[in-house]
Design a protein around this motif. Structure first.
Motif, PDB file in Angstrom:
ATOM      1  N   LEU A   1       0.830  -1.204   0.000  1.00 19.81           N
ATOM      2  CA  LEU A   1       0.000   0.000   0.000  1.00 19.81           C
ATOM      3  C   LEU A   1       0.865   1.255   0.000  1.00 19.81           C
ATOM      4  CD1 LEU A   1      -2.686  -1.228   2.543  1.00 19.81           C
ATOM      5  CD2 LEU A   1      -3.077  -0.721   0.125  1.00 19.81           C
ATOM      6  N   TYR A   2       1.975   1.215   0.737  1.00 19.54           N
ATOM      7  CA  TYR A   2       2.925   2.341   0.726  1.00 19.54           C
ATOM      8  C   TYR A   2       3.356   2.659  -0.705  1.00 19.54           C
ATOM      9  CZ  TYR A   2       7.425   4.723   1.250  1.00 19.54           C
ATOM     10  OH  TYR A   2       8.475   5.605   1.132  1.00 19.54           O
ATOM     11  N   ARG A   3       3.592   1.626  -1.492  1.00 14.83           N
ATOM     12  CA  ARG A   3       4.066   1.836  -2.870  1.00 14.83           C
ATOM     13  C   ARG A   3       3.018   2.545  -3.732  1.00 14.83           C
ATOM     14  NH1 ARG A   3       8.611  -1.262  -4.074  1.00 14.83           N
ATOM     15  NH2 ARG A   3       9.208  -2.716  -2.427  1.00 14.83           N
ATOM     16  N   PHE A   4       1.744   2.379  -3.375  1.00 19.01           N
ATOM     17  CA  PHE A   4       0.701   3.041  -4.169  1.00 19.01           C
ATOM     18  C   PHE A   4       0.612   4.531  -3.863  1.00 19.01           C
ATOM     19  CE2 PHE A   4      -1.064  -1.284  -4.710  1.00 19.01           C
ATOM     20  CZ  PHE A   4      -1.301  -1.239  -6.072  1.00 19.01           C
ATOM     21  N   GLY A   5       1.030   4.946  -2.672  1.00 20.89           N
ATOM     22  CA  GLY A   5       0.921   6.358  -2.313  1.00 20.89           C
ATOM     23  C   GLY A   5      -0.529   6.805  -2.266  1.00 20.89           C
ATOM     24  N   PRO A   6      -0.842   8.028  -2.709  1.00 14.86           N
ATOM     25  CA  PRO A   6      -2.203   8.567  -2.603  1.00 14.86           C
ATOM     26  C   PRO A   6      -3.272   7.702  -3.270  1.00 14.86           C
ATOM     27  CG  PRO A   6      -0.651  10.311  -3.139  1.00 14.86           C
ATOM     28  CD  PRO A   6       0.117   9.030  -3.222  1.00 14.86           C
ATOM     29  N   GLU A   7      -2.896   6.840  -4.212  1.00 14.87           N
ATOM     30  CA  GLU A   7      -3.888   5.960  -4.838  1.00 14.87           C
ATOM     31  C   GLU A   7      -4.519   5.007  -3.830  1.00 14.87           C
ATOM     32  OE1 GLU A   7      -3.249   4.773  -9.295  1.00 14.87           O
ATOM     33  OE2 GLU A   7      -1.365   4.437  -8.229  1.00 14.87           O
ATOM     34  N   ALA A   8      -3.866   4.790  -2.708  1.00 14.20           N
ATOM     35  CA  ALA A   8      -4.367   3.866  -1.689  1.00 14.20           C
ATOM     36  C   ALA A   8      -5.050   4.614  -0.552  1.00 14.20           C
ATOM     37  CB  ALA A   8      -3.228   3.007  -1.155  1.00 14.20           C
ATOM     38  N   ALA A   9      -5.626   5.785  -0.819  1.00  7.84           N
ATOM     39  CA  ALA A   9      -6.248   6.592   0.244  1.00  7.84           C
ATOM     40  C   ALA A   9      -7.341   5.821   0.971  1.00  7.84           C
ATOM     41  CB  ALA A   9      -6.808   7.885  -0.343  1.00  7.84           C
ATOM     42  N   ALA A  10      -8.000   4.911   0.293  1.00  8.12           N
ATOM     43  CA  ALA A  10      -9.073   4.131   0.933  1.00  8.12           C
ATOM     44  C   ALA A  10      -8.545   3.262   2.067  1.00  8.12           C
ATOM     45  CB  ALA A  10      -9.782   3.267  -0.107  1.00  8.12           C
ATOM     46  N   ALA A  11      -7.225   3.025   2.087  1.00  9.04           N
ATOM     47  CA  ALA A  11      -6.634   2.159   3.116  1.00  9.04           C
ATOM     48  C   ALA A  11      -6.281   2.909   4.394  1.00  9.04           C
ATOM     49  CB  ALA A  11      -5.379   1.488   2.551  1.00  9.04           C
ATOM     50  N   ILE A  12      -6.450   4.236   4.415  1.00 10.16           N
ATOM     51  CA  ILE A  12      -6.005   5.017   5.581  1.00 10.16           C
ATOM     52  C   ILE A  12      -6.656   4.553   6.883  1.00 10.16           C
ATOM     53  CG2 ILE A  12      -6.060   7.322   6.619  1.00 10.16           C
ATOM     54  CD1 ILE A  12      -5.514   8.468   3.826  1.00 10.16           C
ATOM     55  N   PRO A  13      -7.975   4.376   6.950  1.00  9.59           N
ATOM     56  CA  PRO A  13      -8.554   3.918   8.230  1.00  9.59           C
ATOM     57  C   PRO A  13      -7.990   2.583   8.701  1.00  9.59           C
ATOM     58  CG  PRO A  13     -10.260   4.760   6.765  1.00  9.59           C
ATOM     59  CD  PRO A  13      -9.017   4.656   5.948  1.00  9.59           C
ATOM     60  N   ALA A  14      -7.828   1.644   7.780  1.00 12.14           N
ATOM     61  CA  ALA A  14      -7.296   0.331   8.158  1.00 12.14           C
ATOM     62  C   ALA A  14      -5.848   0.446   8.625  1.00 12.14           C
ATOM     63  CB  ALA A  14      -7.408  -0.635   6.984  1.00 12.14           C
ATOM     64  N   LEU A  15      -5.061   1.275   7.958  1.00 10.88           N
ATOM     65  CA  LEU A  15      -3.666   1.458   8.362  1.00 10.88           C
ATOM     66  C   LEU A  15      -3.569   2.114   9.738  1.00 10.88           C
ATOM     67  CD1 LEU A  15      -2.164   2.603   4.947  1.00 10.88           C
ATOM     68  CD2 LEU A  15      -1.525   0.533   6.204  1.00 10.88           C
ATOM     69  N   LEU A  16      -4.453   3.049  10.026  1.00  7.96           N
ATOM     70  CA  LEU A  16      -4.470   3.673  11.351  1.00  7.96           C
ATOM     71  C   LEU A  16      -4.781   2.643  12.430  1.00  7.96           C
ATOM     72  CD1 LEU A  16      -6.145   7.205  11.162  1.00  7.96           C
ATOM     73  CD2 LEU A  16      -3.913   6.607  12.124  1.00  7.96           C
TER      74      LEU A  16
ATOM     75  N   LYS B   1       3.098   8.336   3.671  1.00  4.68           N
ATOM     76  CA  LYS B   1       3.168   8.426   2.203  1.00  4.68           C
ATOM     77  C   LYS B   1       1.787   8.681   1.587  1.00  4.68           C
ATOM     78  CE  LYS B   1       5.322   7.659  -1.830  1.00  4.68           C
ATOM     79  NZ  LYS B   1       5.805   6.293  -2.141  1.00  4.68           N
ATOM     80  N   ILE B   2       0.742   8.106   2.179  1.00  5.14           N
ATOM     81  CA  ILE B   2      -0.586   8.128   1.570  1.00  5.14           C
ATOM     82  C   ILE B   2      -1.436   9.313   2.042  1.00  5.14           C
ATOM     83  CG2 ILE B   2      -2.755   6.845   1.348  1.00  5.14           C
ATOM     84  CD1 ILE B   2      -1.069   4.269   1.784  1.00  5.14           C
ATOM     85  N   ALA B   3      -1.397   9.618   3.359  1.00  7.91           N
ATOM     86  CA  ALA B   3      -2.378  10.543   3.942  1.00  7.91           C
ATOM     87  C   ALA B   3      -2.150  12.028   3.653  1.00  7.91           C
ATOM     88  CB  ALA B   3      -2.458  10.317   5.450  1.00  7.91           C
ATOM     89  N   PRO B   4      -0.894  12.534   3.573  1.00  8.67           N
ATOM     90  CA  PRO B   4      -0.741  13.987   3.346  1.00  8.67           C
ATOM     91  C   PRO B   4      -1.506  14.460   2.110  1.00  8.67           C
ATOM     92  CG  PRO B   4       1.357  13.032   3.970  1.00  8.67           C
ATOM     93  CD  PRO B   4       0.409  11.871   3.762  1.00  8.67           C
ATOM     94  N   GLY B   5      -2.287  15.531   2.304  1.00 11.93           N
ATOM     95  CA  GLY B   5      -3.050  16.092   1.203  1.00 11.93           C
ATOM     96  C   GLY B   5      -4.375  15.405   0.958  1.00 11.93           C
ATOM     97  N   SER B   6      -4.661  14.334   1.690  1.00 13.17           N
ATOM     98  CA  SER B   6      -5.925  13.618   1.506  1.00 13.17           C
ATOM     99  C   SER B   6      -7.007  14.225   2.385  1.00 13.17           C
ATOM    100  CB  SER B   6      -5.751  12.143   1.845  1.00 13.17           C
ATOM    101  OG  SER B   6      -5.605  11.972   3.247  1.00 13.17           O
ATOM    102  N   ALA B   7      -8.242  13.774   2.179  1.00 16.55           N
ATOM    103  CA  ALA B   7      -9.346  14.255   3.000  1.00 16.55           C
ATOM    104  C   ALA B   7      -9.205  13.801   4.448  1.00 16.55           C
ATOM    105  CB  ALA B   7     -10.677  13.751   2.421  1.00 16.55           C
ATOM    106  N   SER B   8      -8.432  12.753   4.663  1.00 11.50           N
ATOM    107  CA  SER B   8      -8.252  12.209   6.016  1.00 11.50           C
ATOM    108  C   SER B   8      -7.029  12.767   6.717  1.00 11.50           C
ATOM    109  CB  SER B   8      -8.139  10.684   5.944  1.00 11.50           C
ATOM    110  OG  SER B   8      -9.232  10.107   5.278  1.00 11.50           O
ATOM    111  N   ALA B   9      -6.324  13.709   6.103  1.00 15.95           N
ATOM    112  CA  ALA B   9      -5.041  14.160   6.645  1.00 15.95           C
ATOM    113  C   ALA B   9      -5.161  14.688   8.066  1.00 15.95           C
ATOM    114  CB  ALA B   9      -4.444  15.225   5.729  1.00 15.95           C
TER     115      ALA B   9
END
Length: 531
Positions: A328-343, A378-386
């Motif tokens: 998921l790290y490799r996907f970067g912002p494309e994996a924004a849907a994974a933010i809650p699970a990663l948290l 890698k994923i969350a900065p700039g996202s709606a979940s930031a």
């Protein structure tokens, strides 16, 4: 027609002379070509006589070729092995007389011929020598796959793999026509279009058939060869047989073979996740976990695989979860849907007894939380979940323990000034690990680094400078380096630290001195002469 006794006009005379000039020019051209050929032949002969090693190699080759007709099998084997060891320019010419030896009545001779065709056939393909002989050798090697000797079948697969993966030296030209197509309509990718005499479609079909060989060693060789032949395209579906092979070694070989592919891995991810968790052999599970992180992200996988990876974050095995988080790290912002699970993965306690035996060790838990934190950074900065992620990470910095505090600080650093609400917690973290406390270089260093990335341009910059000045007194050289570099990024706001920075020019650690030199060059505008 010109009447007899009358001189032809000038145009007519020129017309009569033109065929003669054309004929003379053609003769001159033929003579020139013949002379060039003669000169080249003479130069080659002279060169060969000037190089005694080349002349000796040619003599050795000639003797070995004659010995192929010996009545003694041992002499034929020796001759074949000699031919395989020769490496001069024309040594590949032995491919034509060597191919019939694949049908020799003696199994040792056949085995030697199969082995020798690996280097000899590859050189023939590489230099473009005798394409018809190369094709004949490939066809003969495919027939050897029916030989009753499993060692011979395995060697034939290896040799075919070597020949099919060799690229001709003149293959850099444009592709002519469409690339060959595999059964099922898939293409073999750009590499399959190289102008080579090897029939790659026939060879790949032979490898696929060999996946069903009754001997595990032959199947294992076929797995490796098939992956090598197809690695420029999508993984062939036939490799799925390797994932279910009864041999654990072959299942591991298949997993590692899939790691060679750089596209088309989406449908393979669920299979690999099942193997990583449920294979009966521990070494197979470990090998699969070892490659999952690279397989589950770009370029091999696409964003369409993200939902599968999010689901896999619920695995009982922390090593599997860490590998998925890496993907998921490799996907970067494309994996924004994974933010809650990663948290959830990062903040929840991991049961040390969970999963398979040994799967929940403290080291596995620390590795999992570290990868999850890196993925969030890698994923969350700039996202709606930031904003929510910054709040959660700040709470870990404020009340977490040990390594997780450092991991959270490193993730917050990736948000830059957007993580300004975390500055007070980072300042406290830096000071709690200061010189009057037990050395906690990892937390100290992480806090200093994060302050240098977050504080510039924020209202809390002076508070960050004061904390970094404390870290300059750390007993840990990496912490001093991080603090110096952070102050360099804070610019004029760090002017109050200049006396301490100048004093650190005499620091016993070379990395500290290097960092100080750079920071002073940034902070002391127009004063570089004092460095």
């Amino acid at each position: 027609m010109i009447p007899v006794g009358r001189r032809p006009s000038e145009p007519a005379a020129a017309e009569l002379k033109r065929p003669r000039r054309q004929l003379t020019g053609m003769r001159a051209l033929i003579t020139l070509v013949a002379c060039c050929g003669l000169i080249l032949w003479a130069a080659r002969v002279v060169w060969e006589y000037r190089d005694p090693t080349l002349a000796e190699d040619k003599a050795v080759q000639a003797r070995a070729l004659r010995a192929l007709g010996s009545r003694k099998a041992t002499e034929r084997v020796d001759a074949i092995q000699v031919l395989a060891r020769l490496h001069f320019a024309d040594s590949a010419s032995a491919i034509r007389p060597l191919t019939p030896m694949l049908g020799d009545e003696d199994s040792a001779v056949r085995a030697a011929a199969v082995e020798a065709l690996g280097p000899i056939g590859s050189r023939a393909v590489q230099v473009g020598l005798d394409p018809d002989a190369v094709r004949a050798a490939v066809s003969a090697l495919i027939r050897v796959l029916k030989d009753p000797d499993p060692g011979l079948r395995r060697a034939a697969v290896a040799t075919l793999g070597t020949m099919s993966s060799t690229k001709p030296e003149t293959s850099a030209g444009p592709q002519v026509g469409p690339p060959p197509t595999l059964p099922g309509g898939k293409t073999m990718g750009p590499a399959s279009a190289l102008p080579t005499p090897v029939d790659r479609v026939a060879v790949i079909a032979a490898f696929t058939e060999a996946l069903g060989d009754r001997e595990a060693a032959v199947r294992g060789e076929a797995i490796v060869a098939l992956a090598s032949a197809c690695s420029a395209g999508d993984p062939p579906e036939s490799l799925a047989a390797g994932l279910g092979d009864e041999s654990a070694e072959n299942r591991k070989a298949t997993v590692r073979a899939l790691a060679r592919f750089r596209r088309g891995l989406d449908p393979w991810i669920p299979r690999l996740l099942r193997i990583a968790e449920h294979d009966d052999d521990r070494s197979v599970r470990a090998a699969t976990v070892g490659v999952l992180g690279g397989l589950t992200g770009p370029p091999g996988a696409t964003a369409a695989a993200v939902p599968t990876l999010i689901e896999a974050l619920g695995s009982r095995d922390p090593r599997v979860r860490a590998a998925v988080a890496e993907g998921l790290y490799r996907f970067g912002p494309e994996a924004a849907a994974a933010i809650p699970a990663l948290l959830r993965v990062f903040t929840e306690p991991i049961d040390g007894a969970g999963g398979r035996a040994g799967a929940g060790s403290a080291n596995d838990s620390r590795a999992l939380s570290g990868v999850a934190a890196a993925a969030l950074g890698k994923i969350a900065p700039g996202s709606a979940s930031a904003k929510g992620v910054v709040t959660a990470l700040t709470e870990v910095v404020r009340s977490g323990q040990g390594a997780r505090q450092a991991q959270a600080a490193a993730a917050l650093a990736q948000f830059g000034p957007a993580a300004a609400p975390a500055i007070p917690a980072l300042v406290r973290m830096a000071r709690e690990a200061g010189p009057t406390h037990a050395p906690e270089s990892e937390n100290e260093q992480a806090a200093a680094w994060a302050l240098g990335k977050i504080a510039p341009g924020t209202p809390a910059v002076d508070e960050a400078v004061a904390a970094l000045e404390d870290v300059l007194r750390s007993r840990q050289a990496p912490s001093r380096v991080a603090a110096v570099e952070a102050l360099g990024r804070l610019g004029p706001n760090a002017a109050t630290c200049l006396p301490m920075l100048r004093a650190l020019r005499e620091d016993p650690d070379a990395e500290v001195r290097r960092a100080v030199k750079h920071a002073l060059a940034v902070l002391v505008l127009g004063d570089e002469g004092k460095l």
